[in-house]
Design a protein around this motif. Structure first.
Motif, PDB file in Angstrom:
ATOM      1  N   LYS A 151       0.732  -1.305  -0.096  1.00  0.00           N
ATOM      2  CA  LYS A 151      -0.031   0.060   0.122  1.00  0.00           C
ATOM      3  C   LYS A 151       0.920   1.206  -0.043  1.00  0.00           C
ATOM      4  O   LYS A 151       0.457   2.371  -0.871  1.00  0.00           O
ATOM      5  CB  LYS A 151      -0.920   0.003   1.298  1.00  0.00           C
ATOM      6  N   HIS A 152       2.016   1.264   0.921  1.00  0.00           N
ATOM      7  CA  HIS A 152       2.930   2.441   0.435  1.00  0.00           C
ATOM      8  C   HIS A 152       3.581   2.527  -0.745  1.00  0.00           C
ATOM      9  O   HIS A 152       3.509   3.801  -1.202  1.00  0.00           O
ATOM     10  CB  HIS A 152       4.262   2.045   1.655  1.00  0.00           C
ATOM     11  N   ASN A 153       3.725   1.582  -1.577  1.00  0.00           N
ATOM     12  CA  ASN A 153       4.350   1.681  -2.740  1.00  0.00           C
ATOM     13  C   ASN A 153       3.274   2.386  -3.862  1.00  0.00           C
ATOM     14  O   ASN A 153       3.812   3.007  -4.726  1.00  0.00           O
ATOM     15  CB  ASN A 153       5.048   0.494  -3.313  1.00  0.00           C
ATOM     16  N   ALA A 154       2.146   1.860  -3.486  1.00  0.00           N
ATOM     17  CA  ALA A 154       0.933   2.153  -4.361  1.00  0.00           C
ATOM     18  C   ALA A 154       0.798   3.608  -4.349  1.00  0.00           C
ATOM     19  O   ALA A 154       0.466   4.249  -5.311  1.00  0.00           O
ATOM     20  CB  ALA A 154      -0.308   1.473  -3.877  1.00  0.00           C
ATOM     21  N   GLN A 155       0.957   4.253  -3.432  1.00  0.00           N
ATOM     22  CA  GLN A 155       0.763   5.815  -2.966  1.00  0.00           C
ATOM     23  C   GLN A 155       1.547   6.472  -3.651  1.00  0.00           C
ATOM     24  O   GLN A 155       1.580   7.977  -3.712  1.00  0.00           O
ATOM     25  CB  GLN A 155       0.414   6.075  -1.649  1.00  0.00           C
ATOM     26  N   ILE A 156       2.892   6.126  -4.143  1.00  0.00           N
ATOM     27  CA  ILE A 156       3.975   6.918  -4.561  1.00  0.00           C
ATOM     28  C   ILE A 156       4.121   6.566  -5.862  1.00  0.00           C
ATOM     29  O   ILE A 156       5.075   6.788  -6.506  1.00  0.00           O
ATOM     30  CB  ILE A 156       5.191   6.617  -3.758  1.00  0.00           C
ATOM     31  N   MET A 157       3.146   5.768  -6.634  1.00  0.00           N
ATOM     32  CA  MET A 157       3.250   5.771  -8.188  1.00  0.00           C
ATOM     33  C   MET A 157       2.844   6.867  -8.786  1.00  0.00           C
ATOM     34  O   MET A 157       2.464   7.866  -8.262  1.00  0.00           O
ATOM     35  CB  MET A 157       2.293   4.341  -8.532  1.00  0.00           C
ATOM     36  N   ALA A 179      -4.790  -1.030  -1.943  1.00  0.00           N
ATOM     37  CA  ALA A 179      -3.458  -0.548  -2.772  1.00  0.00           C
ATOM     38  C   ALA A 179      -3.894  -0.300  -4.037  1.00  0.00           C
ATOM     39  O   ALA A 179      -3.185   0.891  -4.448  1.00  0.00           O
ATOM     40  CB  ALA A 179      -2.502  -1.784  -2.696  1.00  0.00           C
ATOM     41  N   THR A 180      -4.931  -0.813  -4.679  1.00  0.00           N
ATOM     42  CA  THR A 180      -5.334  -0.220  -5.976  1.00  0.00           C
ATOM     43  C   THR A 180      -6.007   1.079  -6.235  1.00  0.00           C
ATOM     44  O   THR A 180      -5.773   1.909  -6.920  1.00  0.00           O
ATOM     45  CB  THR A 180      -6.333  -1.373  -6.366  1.00  0.00           C
ATOM     46  N   SER A 181      -6.743   1.463  -4.861  1.00  0.00           N
ATOM     47  CA  SER A 181      -7.465   2.725  -4.962  1.00  0.00           C
ATOM     48  C   SER A 181      -6.399   3.689  -4.682  1.00  0.00           C
ATOM     49  O   SER A 181      -6.483   4.993  -5.308  1.00  0.00           O
ATOM     50  CB  SER A 181      -8.194   2.569  -3.778  1.00  0.00           C
ATOM     51  N   ARG A 182      -5.413   3.420  -3.949  1.00  0.00           N
ATOM     52  CA  ARG A 182      -4.340   4.442  -3.824  1.00  0.00           C
ATOM     53  C   ARG A 182      -3.423   4.526  -4.985  1.00  0.00           C
ATOM     54  O   ARG A 182      -3.173   5.760  -5.407  1.00  0.00           O
ATOM     55  CB  ARG A 182      -3.383   4.135  -2.463  1.00  0.00           C
ATOM     56  N   THR A 190      -4.809   1.373 -13.864  1.00  0.00           N
ATOM     57  CA  THR A 190      -4.969   0.223 -13.051  1.00  0.00           C
ATOM     58  C   THR A 190      -5.754  -0.768 -14.197  1.00  0.00           C
ATOM     59  O   THR A 190      -6.501  -0.575 -15.017  1.00  0.00           O
ATOM     60  CB  THR A 190      -6.008   0.663 -11.965  1.00  0.00           C
ATOM     61  N   LEU A 191      -5.358  -2.109 -13.537  1.00  0.00           N
ATOM     62  CA  LEU A 191      -5.746  -3.231 -14.438  1.00  0.00           C
ATOM     63  C   LEU A 191      -6.118  -4.363 -13.313  1.00  0.00           C
ATOM     64  O   LEU A 191      -5.513  -4.575 -12.435  1.00  0.00           O
ATOM     65  CB  LEU A 191      -4.545  -3.544 -15.285  1.00  0.00           C
ATOM     66  N   SER A 192      -7.105  -4.991 -13.523  1.00  0.00           N
ATOM     67  CA  SER A 192      -7.654  -5.899 -12.734  1.00  0.00           C
ATOM     68  C   SER A 192      -7.947  -7.401 -13.271  1.00  0.00           C
ATOM     69  O   SER A 192      -8.367  -7.379 -14.466  1.00  0.00           O
ATOM     70  CB  SER A 192      -8.977  -5.484 -11.851  1.00  0.00           C
ATOM     71  N   ILE A 193      -7.451  -8.589 -12.632  1.00  0.00           N
ATOM     72  CA  ILE A 193      -7.712  -9.802 -12.901  1.00  0.00           C
ATOM     73  C   ILE A 193      -8.577 -10.291 -11.708  1.00  0.00           C
ATOM     74  O   ILE A 193      -7.926 -10.616 -10.860  1.00  0.00           O
ATOM     75  CB  ILE A 193      -6.505 -10.727 -13.486  1.00  0.00           C
ATOM     76  N   THR A 194      -9.772 -10.817 -11.835  1.00  0.00           N
ATOM     77  CA  THR A 194     -10.770 -11.224 -10.773  1.00  0.00           C
ATOM     78  C   THR A 194     -11.470 -12.313 -11.223  1.00  0.00           C
ATOM     79  O   THR A 194     -11.584 -12.679 -12.255  1.00  0.00           O
ATOM     80  CB  THR A 194     -11.645 -10.145 -10.045  1.00  0.00           C
TER      81      THR A 194
END
Length: 252
Positions: A151-157, A179-182, A190-194
């Motif tokens: 989550k930390h790395n997500a918000q500095i993308m 993390a995706t939201s951040r 953003t890309l998702s596989i669900t």
């Protein structure tokens, strides 16, 4: 457009009650042809118009066309021979693939400076394999064990980066969703596989892929297979190589 294409593109428009009714219809398979709209409505203590609106949201003319197209799709699968459950999952997953979406995803991978994978539990394994294969072709790619670091790395993308979120459930209250939201707030693609459902993670991301799976819990722990997720990550990687790299099929 195939039956599963319509579901893949339009299922996100269903509300919670409609999703429950759709799951009931899908569970009835070929027996659905002998089921009347009043029987379905009665089972859920609702009106036939509710069922009609549901099928129209999915881009069918009504309940009758939904039934006929679903049964036809099932017969196509059976015509391929006797199916085991894993074969069935792959066939259904393949029918959900939208090639335009694949093209947009491979372009996003190609253009990204950095690719971060958000996945926990068993979903981390297809994410790690995909990440390592991308490194082989020179992409900067990373997975995480610790959800706090993820989550930390997500918000500095940045807008030059790509987040790939992998989750069977795609539920809202999860580290992967957070993390995706951040990353989205930070401006990353953003890309998702669900798993195949109307889920919060898929609704959040710019691009989506869906896979069929058989939910399984043992002693309260998630033991659901990620077979279809592995299929999708391999399919996506192969298409990426085909589009942007010379394909070397030799092995050592």
């Amino acid at each position: 457009m195939s039956f599963y294409d319509k579901l893949e593109q339009n299922r996100k428009f269903l509300n919670e009650n409609e999703e429950e009714i759709l799951s009931y219809l899908l569970d009835h398979g070929e027996n659905l042809l002998d089921t009347t709209i009043r029987e379905v409505a009665g089972h859920f203590y609702t009106s036939p118009n509710t069922i009609i609106r549901l099928t129209q949201k999915l881009d069918f003319s009504g309940f009758q066309q939904f039934k006929e197209d679903f049964v036809a799709a099932l017969k196509i699968q059976k015509s391929l021979g006797e199916l085991y459950s894993l074969d069935d999952m792959i066939i259904k997953t393949k029918q959900l693939i939208n090639e335009e979406t694949i093209t947009n995803m491979t372009r996003a991978i190609h253009e990204a400076d950095n690719i971060l994978f958000f996945a926990v539990g068993l979903s981390r394994f297809p994410a790690e394999e995909f990440s390592e294969r991308l490194k082989i072709v020179g992409k900067q790619s990373q997975t995480f064990i610790d959800p706090h670091i993820m989550k930390h790395n997500a918000q500095i993308m940045s807008e030059k980066d790509l987040a790939i979120a992998i989750s069977i459930s795609g539920r809202h209250q999860s580290n992967v969703y957070a993390a995706t939201s951040r990353s989205k707030i930070a401006g990353a693609k953003t890309l998702s596989i669900t798993g195949f459902s109307s889920n919060a993670l898929a609704n959040l991301t710019d691009l989506q892929l869906y896979g069929f799976s058989s939910p399984l819990k043992i002693n309260g722990l998630d033991a659901t297979d990620r077979f279809s997720i592995h299929y999708l990550t391999n399919y996506l990687f192969d298409k990426y190589i085909e589009q942007y790299h010379h394909l070397d099929t030799s092995t050592t």
